[in-house]
Design a protein around this motif. Structure first.
Motif, PDB file in Angstrom:
ATOM      1  N   ARG A 214      68.188  42.315  11.354  1.00 42.10           N
ATOM      2  CA  ARG A 214      69.435  42.950  10.921  1.00 42.10           C
ATOM      3  C   ARG A 214      69.417  44.394  11.423  1.00 42.10           C
ATOM      4  NH1 ARG A 214      71.568  46.026   6.497  1.00 42.10           N
ATOM      5  NH2 ARG A 214      73.649  45.301   5.846  1.00 42.10           N
ATOM      6  N   LEU A 215      70.378  44.740  12.246  1.00 41.02           N
ATOM      7  CA  LEU A 215      70.542  46.127  12.691  1.00 41.02           C
ATOM      8  C   LEU A 215      71.736  46.701  11.940  1.00 41.02           C
ATOM      9  CD1 LEU A 215      69.946  48.544  14.557  1.00 41.02           C
ATOM     10  CD2 LEU A 215      71.451  47.494  16.250  1.00 41.02           C
ATOM     11  N   SER A 216      71.512  47.788  11.227  1.00 38.46           N
ATOM     12  CA  SER A 216      72.576  48.368  10.408  1.00 38.46           C
ATOM     13  C   SER A 216      72.705  49.856  10.682  1.00 38.46           C
ATOM     14  CB  SER A 216      72.300  48.136   8.918  1.00 38.46           C
ATOM     15  OG  SER A 216      71.105  48.790   8.526  1.00 38.46           O
ATOM     16  N   THR A 217      73.812  50.397  10.212  1.00 43.17           N
ATOM     17  CA  THR A 217      74.040  51.834  10.287  1.00 43.17           C
ATOM     18  C   THR A 217      74.590  52.301   8.951  1.00 43.17           C
ATOM     19  OG1 THR A 217      75.048  53.619  11.587  1.00 43.17           O
ATOM     20  CG2 THR A 217      76.402  51.676  11.164  1.00 43.17           C
ATOM     21  N   GLY A 218      74.283  53.538   8.606  1.00 45.38           N
ATOM     22  CA  GLY A 218      74.712  54.084   7.333  1.00 45.38           C
ATOM     23  C   GLY A 218      74.123  55.461   7.168  1.00 45.38           C
ATOM     24  N   TRP A 219      73.503  55.696   6.032  1.00 46.23           N
ATOM     25  CA  TRP A 219      72.785  56.960   5.856  1.00 46.23           C
ATOM     26  C   TRP A 219      71.717  57.070   6.946  1.00 46.23           C
ATOM     27  CZ3 TRP A 219      69.233  58.397   1.160  1.00 46.23           C
ATOM     28  CH2 TRP A 219      69.015  59.788   1.162  1.00 46.23           C
ATOM     29  N   ALA A 220      70.966  55.986   7.155  1.00 44.49           N
ATOM     30  CA  ALA A 220      70.113  55.871   8.337  1.00 44.49           C
ATOM     31  C   ALA A 220      70.986  55.299   9.448  1.00 44.49           C
ATOM     32  CB  ALA A 220      68.924  54.967   8.059  1.00 44.49           C
ATOM     33  N   ARG A 221      71.249  56.105  10.462  1.00 46.17           N
ATOM     34  CA  ARG A 221      72.254  55.713  11.449  1.00 46.17           C
ATOM     35  C   ARG A 221      71.789  54.573  12.354  1.00 46.17           C
ATOM     36  NH1 ARG A 221      72.897  61.127  10.583  1.00 46.17           N
ATOM     37  NH2 ARG A 221      71.266  61.709  12.048  1.00 46.17           N
ATOM     38  N   ASN A 222      70.489  54.428  12.505  1.00 46.02           N
ATOM     39  CA  ASN A 222      69.946  53.385  13.386  1.00 46.02           C
ATOM     40  C   ASN A 222      68.771  52.739  12.677  1.00 46.02           C
ATOM     41  OD1 ASN A 222      69.148  51.758  15.515  1.00 46.02           O
ATOM     42  ND2 ASN A 222      68.218  53.425  16.678  1.00 46.02           N
ATOM     43  N   GLN A 223      69.038  51.606  12.001  1.00 43.93           N
ATOM     44  CA  GLN A 223      67.987  50.999  11.190  1.00 43.93           C
ATOM     45  C   GLN A 223      67.857  49.502  11.473  1.00 43.93           C
ATOM     46  OE1 GLN A 223      68.456  50.148   7.063  1.00 43.93           O
ATOM     47  NE2 GLN A 223      66.486  49.126   7.282  1.00 43.93           N
TER      48      GLN A 223
END
Length: 744
Positions: A214-223
């Motif tokens: 799972r590649l996500s973005t949010g508070w951590a922009r590249n996780q």
């Protein structure tokens, strides 16, 4: 004490269902006895209540993890706002599943990766919430948690859930009613708070194995996060793309789901072993082989509890007050959640530059809330886990090598820039001065001075003016004060390395706090570029991130000069004026004006214990002739801001900083200045605490009769202390610190 009692008992389910966990509970009891050093019947882990802080503004979670582990396997509620940033809030009774990564006590939400949800019925036909998620309900009466273990019965699904964890993995056990469909949803589309998936992938390897990422973005922009899940029995399956059924053995899309059906052996519990990696599926498979492959649920649970017992047994309390011991050991438990292991067993890790790196000479750590944790949580780890300090130092330096700057708030190798200061500096300098790192001193010095000489966040203005002008940068007063402290830390390392000119420069910068003290009002106050005081001025005014102060007001930041207490007293005009201002801080009205941030909580007067800038303030009294007033305040804070109940924390736990304050303050001293190895004496809560940090125990005793509440004198190894300080060297050498109390 309802939660404490409930925590120690395996919850009985209705007689129509199996009572689960008896074997693992028996193993827990044997392990507890083996590792306990207490004379009572309770092991230290029995005093930990993971539900403390899950209510109110605490933002903690109750699920399973090991100290500093990569995995935090815990239940998730649908978010109803800021107080759900950990994924869970005690006021809730709706469940959307169990995810494998959680943040403990932070003010911003993220993670909650790789959601598992056991359920009954047809997935396509199930009622769903406004975000398209299936859900169910539960009662806290059917919920239990202890270090390394979590249990919840779901009556609408007729399933009892048990969770436990290793460092890089988690294990689920689902006891379904035999009469029901036994299904499990793996939901990579699931997201809360600021997080959202960018792309996700799952593949069924065989009839018992699923892998994915799972590649996500949010508070951590590249996780990115990768996983391998292996089940104890075969399944049939159906993939979904954003809840629309699709065929095949694998799926790649933004929002993927997988429903597994286990109906071959309805009398057998469904068990899932899940390993994570932040690097690759191969990394998850290596972590699985190392930590999960041939182990039972009971084995993993027992080892998780043993890891916690070994960690907590470094602090042995002898006292009859069960409630205070529950608060104390739970505070320690929360203090050792972060920073987290971030590398795979083969040394691979996801770097802050987005690349994969390999280094087997240290363990890469991530999750550094440094504006919070440099104050007490990092110093607590330095004492309790000196073997981790070199890994922490090298992790911070690796971040610097990968990005060109030290992190200020490192979330899964992402710089969030969410708070102020360059507070990796005191952590690095303290480790160097204590001799706890093998890192090259020139590497450390280059990293800390580079952070201090950057041109962002008003640091260029700070160098130019000697303070940060308020019209040119937000949070100017707070930034000036925090930068001044970090510069003092740099000066100490410059001095140790013989860099005299740098020592002079950074020592002068450390005195920048003096430029913002307005003697006419008695507050640290904003100035413009011409040197004029900013008007209008109201010391109780707050506006979140839009004034001269960071999550605070003038009252709460005026005393942030932990490196120069004598200088702070002097600018007030002397000790009597200084003490009077401290007294007024605690006794004035708690009324605030403006757009008050929820971070500003736990008020005693204008002292706001629910946020970090004031955490050292009660210990300032120790440097005056009014030490007893500080003792009164420390006891008041301990008794009113820390309670053995779900809403028992005054504010966000902030990766253990709030808890670390209590742990130190209950023992009897606090790292008011976290660099340099000095701890300021307060007043002990317990009759005796034995600290196993060095070669020999360091014992803190309270010598008192009933009614004797004030410190008369303190002796170290029988010798009267002349100053309110003990040193790091004295602590790790071992000995006895005796507080002799009296009634005046």
């Amino acid at each position: 004490m309802k939660q404490t009692i409930k925590r120690r008992l395996l919850i009985g389910i209705s007689t129509t269902l199996l009572v689960v966990g008896c074997a693992s509970n028996a193993k827990k009891a044997s392990i507890s006895k083996a590792v306990s050093t207490e004379s009572s019947d309770h092991a230290v882990v029995d005093y930990v209540d993971p539900f403390i802080g899950t209510g109110g503004h605490g933002h903690t979670f109750p699920g399973a993890l090991v100290p500093f582990g990569m995995v935090q396997l815990s239940p998730d509620n649908p978010s109803k706002g800021w107080d759900w940033t950990s994924g869970y809030h005690y006021s809730d009774d709706t469940l959307v599943g169990f995810s494998h990564t959680h943040l403990s006590g932070t003010g911003v939400g993220d993670l909650l990766d790789i959601l598992f949800m056991p359920f009954n019925g047809d997935y396509s036909e199930r009622d769903k919430d406004e975000k398209g998620r299936i859900f169910t309900h539960y009662s806290h009466d059917n919920e239990a948690a202890s270090p390394g273990y979590y249990q919840l019965y779901l009556p609408e699904e007729n399933v009892n859930v048990e969770l436990t964890a290793t460092r890089r993995g988690g294990m689920h056990k689902y006891n379904f009613d035999e009469r029901n469909e036994r299904q499990l949803l793996i939901d990579l589309a699931y997201a809360q708070n600021y997080d959202k998936p960018v792309v996700s992938f799952m593949r069924v390897v065989d009839e018992r194995t699923v892998v994915g990422y799972r590649l996500s973005t949010g508070w951590a922009r590249n996780q990115p996060v990768y996983f391998k899940a292996v089940f104890n029995q075969p399944f049939t399956y159906q993939f979904y793309d954003d809840q629309k059924a699709v065929d095949g053995h694998n799926i790649q899309a933004e929002k993927t789901q997988l429903v597994l059906n286990f109906n071959v052996n309805p009398s057998l519990d469904v068990e899932a072993k899940v390993a994570l990696s932040y690097v690759s599926i191969d990394g998850a498979e290596a972590n699985f082989a190392a930590e999960l492959a041939d182990r039972t649920f009971d084995d993993i649970r027992a080892d998780a509890e043993l890891a916690w017992a070994n960690q907590l047994n470094k602090f042995e309390v002898k006292d009859s007050d069960v409630k205070n011991k529950t608060k104390f050991y739970t505070a320690l438990y929360h203090s050792f959640v972060a920073p987290q292991t971030f590398n795979d067993v083969n040394g691979n890790y996801f770097g802050a530059d987005g690349a994969t790196h390999n280094d087997t000479t240290f363990e890469r750590n991530s999750l550094f809330s440094l504006w919070d944790t440099f104050r007490a949580q990092q110093p607590l780890i330095t004492l309790s886990n000196p073997e981790r300090v070199d890994d922490i130092v090298k992790s911070l330096l690796a971040f610097y090598d990968e990005t060109g700057l030290l992190p200020s708030w490192d979330l899964m190798s992402n710089e969030t820039d969410v708070m102020i200061g360059y507070h990796a500096v005191p952590v690095l300098v303290d480790a160097y001065l204590k001799g706890l790192t093998t890192a090259d001193p020139s590497h450390i010095y280059q990293a800390i001075t580079t952070s201090a000489m950057q041109d962002k966040f008003g640091i260029d203005l700070y160098r130019q003016y000697g303070y940060i002008p308020s019209e040119l940068e937000l949070e100017a007063v707070s930034k000036t004060l925090e930068y001044a402290y970090d510069d003092w830390a740099i000066a100490q390392m410059a001095k140790a390395l013989g860099k005299q000119s740098d020592y002079t420069v950074f020592s002068e910068r450390a005195n920048s706090y003096r430029t913002l003290f307005d003697q006419s009002t008695g507050f640290m106050r904003g100035r413009d570029a011409d040197g004029n005081w900013v008007t209008p001025f109201n010391p109780t005014y707050v506006e979140h991130r839009k004034t001269d102060y960071t999550e605070a007001n003038a009252w709460q930041y005026t005393f942030f000069v932990p490196h120069d207490v004598d200088g702070l007293k002097a600018i007030f005009g002397g000790e009597s004026q200084f003490v009077a201002k401290l007294d007024e801080l605690f006794s004035t009205s708690s009324e605030l004006q403006g757009d008050v941030s929820p971070d500003i909580s736990g008020l005693i007067g204008q002292y706001a214990h629910g946020n970090e800038p004031v955490h050292h303030v009660a210990y300032l009294y120790a440097f005056t002739d009014s030490k007893h007033r500080g003792e009164d305040r420390i006891k008041e804070i301990r008794d009113t801001m820390y309670l053995a109940q779900p809403d028992g924390l005054a504010g966000n736990d902030d990766l253990g900083q709030m808890s670390a304050w209590y742990a130190f303050s209950a023992i009897g001293f606090y790292p008011m200045n976290p660099v340099g190895g000095e701890f300021v004496l307060g007043t002990p809560e317990f009759e005796e605490v034995s600290l196993s940090f060095g070669k020999h125990p360091f014992v803190v005793k309270r010598n008192t009769n009933e009614g004797n509440e004030y410190v008369k004198e303190v002796k170290l190894n029988g010798q009267l202390l002349e100053t309110p300080i003990i040193t790091y060297a004295q602590l790790v050498q071992g000995g006895e610190l005796e507080f002799i109390m009296h009634d005046k």
